[in-house]
Design an enzyme around this catalytic site. Sequence first.
Site: not given
Length: 407
Positions: A162, A292, A303, A320, A325, A383
Site C-alpha cells: 500500500c 493512511h 499511526e 479512504k 483503500h 504490508f
Amino acid sequence: MTPLHLSFFTATSCIGTGLDATLAALRDQRGGLAPCHFGDVKLNTCVGEVPGLEALALPPELAGFDCRNNRLALLALEQDGFASRVREAVARYGAQRVGVFLGTSTAGVLQTEMAYRQRDPQTGALPAGFNYAGSHNPFSLPGFVRTHLGLQGPAAAISSACSSGAKVFASARRMLEAGLIDAAVVGGVDTLCLTTLYGFNSLELLSAQPCRPYDVNRNGISIGEGAAFALLERVPAQVADDAILLLGIGESSDAHHMSAPHPEGLGARLAMEQALASAGIEPSQVDYVNLHGTATRSNDAAEAQAMAALLPSTACSSTKGATGHTLGAAGAVEAVICALALRHGLLPAGINTTQRDPALLVDYRLASSMQPLQYVLSNAFGFGGSNCSLLFGRGDSGDASNAASRH
C-alpha cells in the site's frame, strides 16, 4: 532535498473521474463506497468501484495490454488533458528523457483469475489469448503507459503493497537528481479483483459497512479501485502561487510483521520525520495530514501513536472513507487529493467516521473546511512495514524561489 514541481496531475476513483469530480465530492463530503456487486463475488462488504471499465476498450494497437487495470489507467490518463501535457513534455525534453514510475499491488491479476476459469478441462492449458506479460505482470502498467504516451525513458513498476503509489515519487526523484531524466510520469493504479477481496476477507479485515477510519467502532477496510498520475519536473524559475511542490520524502521499513504495523508506529513516525527533515520544515508548519487511515483497529492505533508523538495538534483525516483503500494506488490518489487541498484551500473531512476514538490522540476532522493551506503531509504505509510519507507545499510557500536559486 531539492523541491520538485507537480506540473500536472489527475485522479479517478469511485468518487469521480478527473479533478473536478474528485474535488466536488471532497467538498460535499460525498463518498463512493457501496455494497459489493463486483462480478460473482459473494462477500458482505462495501467496495469503491469505478463504473464502466468492462465496456472500455483499449486502442487496437494496445490490445496486448488489455486488462481491467490498464483500462482504468487509460481512463485516468485521458482526464484533465494529462496525456496531452505529457506529450508536450516529450516535445520539450525528448522521449528518452521522460521516465515512468508507477505503483500497483496486483496489476492485472483479474485477467489471470479469469484465464484460470477458462482452462482446457483435459490439459489444464490456459486460453490461447491469455497474455501474462501484458496484463498480470506488474510491469504491464508502466509498459502500457510508456507505450501509450510514446515514452522511451527509464520505467519501473513499484510494488511495495500500500505504499507503492507514494514510493514512486522517491524513485523519480532519484532519477531526476542523478540527471538521468528531465521529467517523470509518476502515479499508481489498482483495480478490484478476487485475490484482494477474498484475501482481505480471509484476514478478517473487510468491513460490512463503508469503512470508518479512526472511529471508535471501526471494524475493517473497504477496498476501492483508483488511478492517479502526476508529471514531476524540476522547479522552473517562475512558478504560480498555487503551483504544487514536492518538498520532502520519507521512507522507512518496520520489518515488524508481514501484515501488522509496528504497534507503536515506529516506522510511520520515522517516515514522517524524514519527510519533514528533508524539506527543512518544522512539525508546527504542517497544516494538514492525509492519514493512511485504513479503519482497521491496529493500523489506525499505530499511526495515531506516531502522529501523537510528532504532530499531535495537526488537523488530519483519512479520505479512504470516501474512496476506499485503493491499495497500490492509494499513495498516488491521496497525493493528488493533497495537491487539490493545497490548490483550493480545502481541508477534507474523514467521512463515515461519526464518533472519534478517544484513545487516538489526534485532531481528526469530521467536517470539511475551507482555509489557506501551505504544507500538507500524505502517509502511505504497506504490508511488511514499507512506509512512505510525502510533504507537499504551494508555490507561494517560499520554497519555490529557494529551489529555483539552486539551479
